[in-house]
Write an enzyme that holds these catalytic residues in place. Structure first.
Site, PDB file in Angstrom:
ATOM      1  N   ASN A  33       0.838  -0.999   0.052  1.00 58.02           N
ATOM      2  CA  ASN A  33       0.196  -0.053   0.080  1.00 58.02           C
ATOM      3  C   ASN A  33       0.645   1.283   0.063  1.00 58.02           C
ATOM      4  OD1 ASN A  33      -2.022   2.035   0.532  1.00 58.02           O
ATOM      5  ND2 ASN A  33      -2.321   1.321   2.523  1.00 58.02           N
ATOM      6  N   SER A  36      -2.691   5.062   0.729  1.00 59.51           N
ATOM      7  CA  SER A  36      -3.564   5.572   1.725  1.00 59.51           C
ATOM      8  C   SER A  36      -3.241   7.228   2.015  1.00 59.51           C
ATOM      9  CB  SER A  36      -3.347   4.689   3.297  1.00 59.51           C
ATOM     10  OG  SER A  36      -3.877   5.333   4.210  1.00 59.51           O
ATOM     11  N   ASN A  38      -4.039   8.573   4.383  1.00 59.77           N
ATOM     12  CA  ASN A  38      -4.144   9.201   5.887  1.00 59.77           C
ATOM     13  C   ASN A  38      -2.991   9.014   6.339  1.00 59.77           C
ATOM     14  OD1 ASN A  38      -6.825   9.799   5.461  1.00 59.77           O
ATOM     15  ND2 ASN A  38      -7.573   7.535   5.687  1.00 59.77           N
ATOM     16  N   LYS A  79      -0.687  -1.342  -4.742  1.00 61.54           N
ATOM     17  CA  LYS A  79      -1.931  -0.710  -4.403  1.00 61.54           C
ATOM     18  C   LYS A  79      -1.989   0.742  -4.577  1.00 61.54           C
ATOM     19  CE  LYS A  79      -6.328  -0.598  -1.757  1.00 61.54           C
ATOM     20  NZ  LYS A  79      -7.115  -1.202  -1.069  1.00 61.54           N
ATOM     21  N   THR A 107      -8.655   0.921  -6.857  1.00 58.21           N
ATOM     22  CA  THR A 107      -7.651   1.959  -6.364  1.00 58.21           C
ATOM     23  C   THR A 107      -8.196   2.146  -4.784  1.00 58.21           C
ATOM     24  OG1 THR A 107      -9.368   3.862  -6.508  1.00 58.21           O
ATOM     25  CG2 THR A 107      -7.830   3.426  -8.481  1.00 58.21           C
ATOM     26  N   ASN A 108      -7.155   2.896  -4.201  1.00 59.55           N
ATOM     27  CA  ASN A 108      -7.381   3.466  -2.827  1.00 59.55           C
ATOM     28  C   ASN A 108      -8.391   4.481  -2.851  1.00 59.55           C
ATOM     29  OD1 ASN A 108      -6.908   3.790  -0.060  1.00 59.55           O
ATOM     30  ND2 ASN A 108      -4.920   2.614  -0.131  1.00 59.55           N
ATOM     31  N   GLY A 128     -16.383   4.623  -1.611  1.00 56.20           N
ATOM     32  CA  GLY A 128     -17.625   4.384  -1.978  1.00 56.20           C
ATOM     33  C   GLY A 128     -18.174   5.097  -3.509  1.00 56.20           C
ATOM     34  N   THR A 179     -16.183  -0.321   1.722  1.00 50.55           N
ATOM     35  CA  THR A 179     -17.538   0.474   1.886  1.00 50.55           C
ATOM     36  C   THR A 179     -18.816  -0.428   1.955  1.00 50.55           C
ATOM     37  OG1 THR A 179     -16.285   2.516   1.576  1.00 50.55           O
ATOM     38  CG2 THR A 179     -18.252   2.717   1.714  1.00 50.55           C
TER      39      THR A 179
HETATM   40  C1  LIG Z   1     -12.048   3.329   6.773  1.00 51.62           C
HETATM   41  C2  LIG Z   1     -10.940   2.984   5.862  1.00 51.62           C
HETATM   42  C3  LIG Z   1      -9.697   2.291   6.184  1.00 51.62           C
HETATM   43  C4  LIG Z   1      -8.832   1.542   5.113  1.00 51.62           C
HETATM   44  N1  LIG Z   1      -7.865   1.314   5.126  1.00 51.62           N
HETATM   45  C5  LIG Z   1      -7.101   0.628   4.317  1.00 51.62           C
HETATM   46  C6  LIG Z   1      -5.772   0.196   4.591  1.00 51.62           C
HETATM   47  O1  LIG Z   1      -5.228  -0.039   5.668  1.00 51.62           O
HETATM   48  N2  LIG Z   1      -4.990  -0.328   3.516  1.00 51.62           N
HETATM   49  C7  LIG Z   1      -5.439  -0.125   2.212  1.00 51.62           C
HETATM   50  O2  LIG Z   1      -4.894  -0.737   1.351  1.00 51.62           O
HETATM   51  N3  LIG Z   1      -6.534   0.349   1.948  1.00 51.62           N
HETATM   52  C8  LIG Z   1      -7.264   0.569   2.999  1.00 51.62           C
HETATM   53  N4  LIG Z   1      -8.615   1.534   2.554  1.00 51.62           N
HETATM   54  C9  LIG Z   1      -9.137   1.527   1.167  1.00 51.62           C
HETATM   55  C10 LIG Z   1      -9.952   0.427   1.029  1.00 51.62           C
HETATM   56  O3  LIG Z   1      -9.416  -0.841   0.895  1.00 51.62           O
HETATM   57  C11 LIG Z   1     -10.546   0.819  -0.684  1.00 51.62           C
HETATM   58  O4  LIG Z   1      -9.398   0.661  -1.503  1.00 51.62           O
HETATM   59  C12 LIG Z   1     -11.117   2.071  -0.727  1.00 51.62           C
HETATM   60  O5  LIG Z   1     -11.930   2.247   0.416  1.00 51.62           O
HETATM   61  C13 LIG Z   1     -12.389   1.909  -1.976  1.00 51.62           C
HETATM   62  O6  LIG Z   1     -12.799   0.965  -2.077  1.00 51.62           O
HETATM   63  P1  LIG Z   1     -14.572   1.195  -1.380  1.00 51.62           P
HETATM   64  O7  LIG Z   1     -15.304   2.365  -2.349  1.00 51.62           O
HETATM   65  O8  LIG Z   1     -15.165  -0.199  -1.850  1.00 51.62           O
HETATM   66  O9  LIG Z   1     -14.391   1.352  -0.092  1.00 51.62           O
HETATM   67  C14 LIG Z   1      -9.419   2.000   3.539  1.00 51.62           C
HETATM   68  C15 LIG Z   1     -10.641   2.477   3.417  1.00 51.62           C
HETATM   69  C16 LIG Z   1     -11.452   2.867   4.342  1.00 51.62           C
HETATM   70  C17 LIG Z   1     -12.817   3.639   3.829  1.00 51.62           C
END
Ligand SMILES: Cc1cc2nc3c(=O)[nH]c(=O)nc-3n(C[C@H](O)[C@H](O)[C@H](O)COP(=O)(O)O)c2cc1C
Length: 203
Positions: A33, A36, A38, A79, A107-108, A128, A179
């Site tokens: 990864n 991210s 954050n 990622k 994607t992230n 989302g 999500t």
């Molecule tokens: C609260 C939260 C925590 C996440 N933590 C990680 C993480 O630790 N490592 C990672 O590769 N992606 C992380 N993601 C990204 C998700 O795996 C995903 O790639 C992203 O949310 C888009 O997909 P979605 O629309 O289905 O949520 C996180 C997403 C959210 C919302």
């Protein structure tokens, strides 16, 4: 696995290597990864030079581990963020090819606030539905750029079978949800898998 918050950027490679050593025995595959939003400075690891250094170190560690008795190489997948330009994605794909990574996860979360989501004022990565279109666009770009040869795990805004199918149509080999699982609950993956398998049968 991602860089720990506590690790400064110049110690990122050592930090990932430490995580790899701890996790590799337990993993089916490793997601690297670098996307991210954050974790401070994490996305800077997508810059070409830093990325090449990181992927060189991790693929060497993966090779070295596999010479031990009973061990095999673990698939390494990178990622990426949806906020990269296509030019930056080209650089990332170059590094993936150079170090023989097994795939990409696209994607992230996004730092953009597309269209009507401009009203969202909170900082941090957005997941989302607002992400759905951009993530599909990137998947499609990667599938075309690699002639469909690089496995892609498609993720971003999947909240039903249609949005999961959109990722497959864009060129993804597998899909990942986050999500959608939160809003739809623990049977979401099963429901989507069933619908996708029906879709394949009737296509
Ligand atoms: C609260 C939260 C925590 C996440 N933590 C990680 C993480 O630790 N490592 C990672 O590769 N992606 C992380 N993601 C990204 C998700 O795996 C995903 O790639 C992203 O949310 C888009 O997909 P979605 O629309 O289905 O949520 C996180 C997403 C959210 C919302």
């Amino acid at each position: 696995m991602g860089k720990s918050k506590a690790a400064p950027l110049d110690q990122a490679v050592a930090d990932y290597l430490g995580s790899f050593a701890l996790l590799a025995d337990h993993a089916d595959y490793i997601a690297i990864n670098v996307s991210s939003p954050n974790t401070p400075d994490l996305r800077k690891l997508q810059d070409e030079e830093r990325l090449r250094e990181l992927l060189a170190a991790l693929s060497a560690a993966n090779r070295d581990r596999a010479v031990q008795p009973g061990k095999t190489k673990k698939p390494l997948l990178l990622k990426i963020a949806p906020d990269l330009s296509f030019r930056q994605i080209d650089d990332v794909l170059g590094a993936i090819a150079e170090f023989g990574l097994d795939g990409v996860i696209a994607t992230n979360t996004t730092l953009e606030r597309p269209g009507s989501f401009a009203r969202i004022t909170q900082t941090g990565g957005l997941s989302g539905p607002p992400l759905r279109r951009r993530s599909s666009e990137i998947i499609n770009y990667i599938a075309r750029a690699t002639n469909g040869r690089l496995p892609i795990i498609g993720v971003g805004g999947i909240n039903d079978a249609a949005s999961a199918g959109e990722k497959l149509d864009a060129g993804a080999t597998l899909v990942q949800v986050y999500t959608g699982m939160i809003f739809r609950g623990p049977f979401f993956a099963l429901d989507v898998a069933r619908a996708l398998s029906d879709r394949q049968r009737f296509c």
